[in-house]
Design a protein around this motif. Sequence first.
Motif, PDB file in Angstrom:
ATOM      1  N   GLU A 502       0.724  -1.246  -0.102  1.00 49.02           N
ATOM      2  CA  GLU A 502       0.006   0.037   0.288  1.00 49.02           C
ATOM      3  C   GLU A 502       0.815   1.192  -0.057  1.00 49.02           C
ATOM      4  N   MET A 503       2.117   1.107   0.054  1.00 52.50           N
ATOM      5  CA  MET A 503       3.335   2.363   0.204  1.00 52.50           C
ATOM      6  C   MET A 503       3.765   2.852  -0.870  1.00 52.50           C
ATOM      7  N   GLN A 504       3.448   4.099  -1.359  1.00 56.23           N
ATOM      8  CA  GLN A 504       4.132   4.358  -2.666  1.00 56.23           C
ATOM      9  C   GLN A 504       5.658   4.601  -2.667  1.00 56.23           C
ATOM     10  N   ASP A 505       6.491   4.891  -1.521  1.00 56.47           N
ATOM     11  CA  ASP A 505       7.670   4.974  -1.036  1.00 56.47           C
ATOM     12  C   ASP A 505       8.432   3.602  -1.777  1.00 56.47           C
ATOM     13  N   VAL A 506       7.482   2.228  -1.367  1.00 58.07           N
ATOM     14  CA  VAL A 506       8.034   0.973  -1.814  1.00 58.07           C
ATOM     15  C   VAL A 506       8.131   0.899  -3.331  1.00 58.07           C
ATOM     16  N   ILE A 507       7.077   1.306  -3.894  1.00 58.97           N
ATOM     17  CA  ILE A 507       7.042   1.172  -5.208  1.00 58.97           C
ATOM     18  C   ILE A 507       8.219   2.121  -5.929  1.00 58.97           C
ATOM     19  N   ASP A 508       8.398   3.109  -5.323  1.00 59.95           N
ATOM     20  CA  ASP A 508       9.626   4.091  -6.058  1.00 59.95           C
ATOM     21  C   ASP A 508      10.735   3.262  -5.659  1.00 59.95           C
ATOM     22  N   LYS A 509      11.065   2.725  -4.692  1.00 58.37           N
ATOM     23  CA  LYS A 509      12.303   2.098  -4.372  1.00 58.37           C
ATOM     24  C   LYS A 509      12.729   0.922  -5.516  1.00 58.37           C
ATOM     25  N   THR A 510      11.741   0.472  -6.160  1.00 56.80           N
ATOM     26  CA  THR A 510      11.966  -0.590  -7.033  1.00 56.80           C
ATOM     27  C   THR A 510      12.900  -0.204  -8.191  1.00 56.80           C
ATOM     28  N   ARG A 511      12.966   1.071  -8.339  1.00 58.74           N
ATOM     29  CA  ARG A 511      14.120   1.598  -9.379  1.00 58.74           C
ATOM     30  C   ARG A 511      15.241   1.276  -8.816  1.00 58.74           C
ATOM     31  N   LEU A 512      15.656   0.948  -7.758  1.00 60.89           N
ATOM     32  CA  LEU A 512      16.930   0.794  -7.388  1.00 60.89           C
ATOM     33  C   LEU A 512      17.311  -0.650  -7.486  1.00 60.89           C
ATOM     34  N   TYR A 513      16.719  -1.425  -8.024  1.00 61.46           N
ATOM     35  CA  TYR A 513      16.674  -2.776  -8.429  1.00 61.46           C
ATOM     36  C   TYR A 513      16.726  -3.266  -9.826  1.00 61.46           C
ATOM     37  N   ASN A 523      -3.094   1.690 -11.522  1.00 64.00           N
ATOM     38  CA  ASN A 523      -4.159   2.561 -11.294  1.00 64.00           C
ATOM     39  C   ASN A 523      -4.988   2.671 -10.031  1.00 64.00           C
ATOM     40  N   VAL A 524      -3.777   2.000  -8.922  1.00 66.75           N
ATOM     41  CA  VAL A 524      -4.352   2.473  -7.632  1.00 66.75           C
ATOM     42  C   VAL A 524      -3.241   3.315  -6.874  1.00 66.75           C
ATOM     43  N   THR A 525      -4.073   4.336  -6.187  1.00 64.51           N
ATOM     44  CA  THR A 525      -3.345   5.401  -5.360  1.00 64.51           C
ATOM     45  C   THR A 525      -2.718   4.500  -4.267  1.00 64.51           C
ATOM     46  N   ARG A 526      -1.448   4.743  -4.073  1.00 66.10           N
ATOM     47  CA  ARG A 526      -0.944   4.166  -2.865  1.00 66.10           C
ATOM     48  C   ARG A 526      -0.561   5.231  -1.663  1.00 66.10           C
ATOM     49  N   GLN A 527      -0.144   4.750  -0.768  1.00 63.87           N
ATOM     50  CA  GLN A 527      -0.464   5.527   0.469  1.00 63.87           C
ATOM     51  C   GLN A 527       0.987   6.232   0.653  1.00 63.87           C
ATOM     52  N   VAL A 528       0.730   7.734   1.068  1.00 62.75           N
ATOM     53  CA  VAL A 528       2.079   8.418   1.125  1.00 62.75           C
ATOM     54  C   VAL A 528       2.027   8.943   2.612  1.00 62.75           C
ATOM     55  N   GLY A 529       3.009   8.669   3.245  1.00 61.46           N
ATOM     56  CA  GLY A 529       2.948   9.121   4.659  1.00 61.46           C
ATOM     57  C   GLY A 529       2.495   7.948   5.624  1.00 61.46           C
ATOM     58  N   THR A 532      -3.661   5.706   8.910  1.00 60.86           N
ATOM     59  CA  THR A 532      -4.331   4.357   9.220  1.00 60.86           C
ATOM     60  C   THR A 532      -4.932   3.701   8.018  1.00 60.86           C
ATOM     61  N   MET A 533      -5.042   2.243   7.956  1.00 60.06           N
ATOM     62  CA  MET A 533      -5.392   1.596   6.868  1.00 60.06           C
ATOM     63  C   MET A 533      -6.806   1.835   6.639  1.00 60.06           C
ATOM     64  N   ALA A 534      -7.817   1.940   7.618  1.00 64.16           N
ATOM     65  CA  ALA A 534      -9.058   2.461   7.658  1.00 64.16           C
ATOM     66  C   ALA A 534      -9.050   3.736   6.822  1.00 64.16           C
ATOM     67  N   THR A 535      -8.199   4.812   6.897  1.00 63.84           N
ATOM     68  CA  THR A 535      -8.284   6.125   6.425  1.00 63.84           C
ATOM     69  C   THR A 535      -8.015   5.962   4.961  1.00 63.84           C
ATOM     70  N   TYR A 536      -6.674   5.048   4.561  1.00 63.52           N
ATOM     71  CA  TYR A 536      -6.455   4.622   3.314  1.00 63.52           C
ATOM     72  C   TYR A 536      -7.351   4.049   2.503  1.00 63.52           C
ATOM     73  N   GLU A 537      -8.123   3.148   3.008  1.00 65.34           N
ATOM     74  CA  GLU A 537      -9.137   2.320   2.202  1.00 65.34           C
ATOM     75  C   GLU A 537     -10.318   3.082   1.951  1.00 65.34           C
TER      76      GLU A 537
END
Length: 597
Positions: A502-513, A523-529, A532-537
């Motif tokens: 659910e984390m956008q930061d994780v998606i961004d780090k894939t460029r390092l590999y 087409n799914v917005t990831r969580q930034v910051g 809570t999961m309830a707020t994100y959902e």
Amino acid sequence: MSISGTEMEPSNSNHKSLDRLVSQKALQMGSSFPCQICVAGFLCGVCLTTLFLAALTSFGTFAFGGISFSTLSIGMSTSNSSADINNMVTYGDCNTKPKEIGRTMYLKESGEHEIDHQVSLLYSAWSELLKKQLNGEGELLQSVGWRRSNLPKAPHLENCKLREQVNKHLDIQVENESFPPWTMWKGFLDIYSLSVTDEQLKYYRNQTMSEGAYPPWITGSDEENYPLTRKVQRDIWVNQHPLNCSDTNVRFLVADWEKLPGFGIGAQIAGMCGLLAIAINEKRVLVTNYYNRADHDGCRGSSRSSWSCYFFPETSQECRDRAFQLMGKKEAWEKGIITGRDNYTSRHIWAGPTPRNWGSPWSYLQPTTEINGTFIAYHRKMDRRWWRAQAVRYLMRFQTEYTCNLLNVARHSAFGWEAAKLVLATPTTGPKDVTDKSVSDMEQYVWSNHKPWMPRPLLSMHVRMGDKACEMRVVEFEEYMHLADRIRKRFPHLIGIWLSTEMQDVIDKTRLYPHWKFYHTKNVTRQVGNITMATYEASLGRETSTNYPLVNFLMAAEADFFIGALGSTWCYLIDGMRNTGGKVMAGYLSVNKDRFW
């Protein structure tokens, strides 16, 4: 004339003397070191210029819409001096021929561009089919060079409507039999029509059913699944499908799915696994009722607000109708014919006794889990791990057409381009080569039972962060990738990772590999910051926040390897699906342990 001739003789002599003097000076200059430097520099300049023009030719062809710079190559091809220069260049190991290289690069790039164009057309045609936007005989496909009649089969997509029909056939009892037509044959091959005169085959088929063949939703050998998986799945199905739901001896447990704020999908499924255990122990039929996550416009008709929007119902429609009828009768509640969630404590639901109908097969589970480099041979709550694996496998035994379509969309988005390349690489798949012919029996009854294509081997990785830190030790993405590299050392042909997070930061780090190829739902917005999961959902909406996690769950269950965090209920359940889906021997690398172990 003689005078003239006599007068010119000294002049010719002077010229010869001058030529001899100039030649001597030239020889002296040619042998001097500064002159040698100049000549060498000139030759190097010719080499560099030649290489630059060759590169510029190929670059210009690619970057500037087909404009070729090969006509600019040196420009002295007709002169003798050009031939001399070319000879010197060759002697200096700079035998580059700009026109030939430029032409080769142009043809190569033109060919690659044409291939990409064809791949794009095929991918677009499959997309149109997937979105069900066809009108008649492939009118929308004609604009991209394909007609429906000659469109190659998409290997990564499944015929969801037909698959659901076959699964329904395998989930309904045969008249006067305790089981559906579970035979030794798989999928579509089981419905191949037998000859009316072939009485012997019919006899063996009926005998197999009467003896209780094992359910078809379990794949792999017994050694590749948790102990007794096939027998347990069959017995759960029999418990949930009595021959006569109106029999006065049939009792029911009716329960809504957990809907308290803060309960994720994983917690809801784990809670229902506990209620199924109660039903088995009390010899009741579990009937699930309101499922809040299916309360959206994607789930239509009677499947709205029901588990049956995503997976086959846990019991027959006859039993559901009978249970709901009894719910309105006070006497049925008083006599215990029907019970509900409120009849049991939370402790009983979440940590109640595991059914002992099959003994204690968890006591001889062999270790296949590694946590922080430690091979886990034993841990607390092994019975719960075994039971939840059985329960979640039964609840998700068959996907509905809706869920199947969700998976089709996800696979097409992630793997569709690669699939199109594979199909077009075969010699008879172009629009002019494919003939309109009916599907052969081999394709219809045998090959159709293969699962949709995906690039294998595939590693699934679920990275859970965010507010989960209050329940488990959260680790960074780098630790997950360290485990991925460990698997790859043993299986060097592994290059693909299906990443769910659910984390956008994780998606961004894939460029390092760059040595890995990552796939994920789009087409799914990831969580930034850190929210809570309830707020994100809530920010995603109910439909998206339910659909895309379930797609990731099922993709993880099908992947060849899995890395996750056992401290996450979601990963815990994925592990259960894999251990009842023929994936035991793939092992499980976890970044942490379950908090109850």
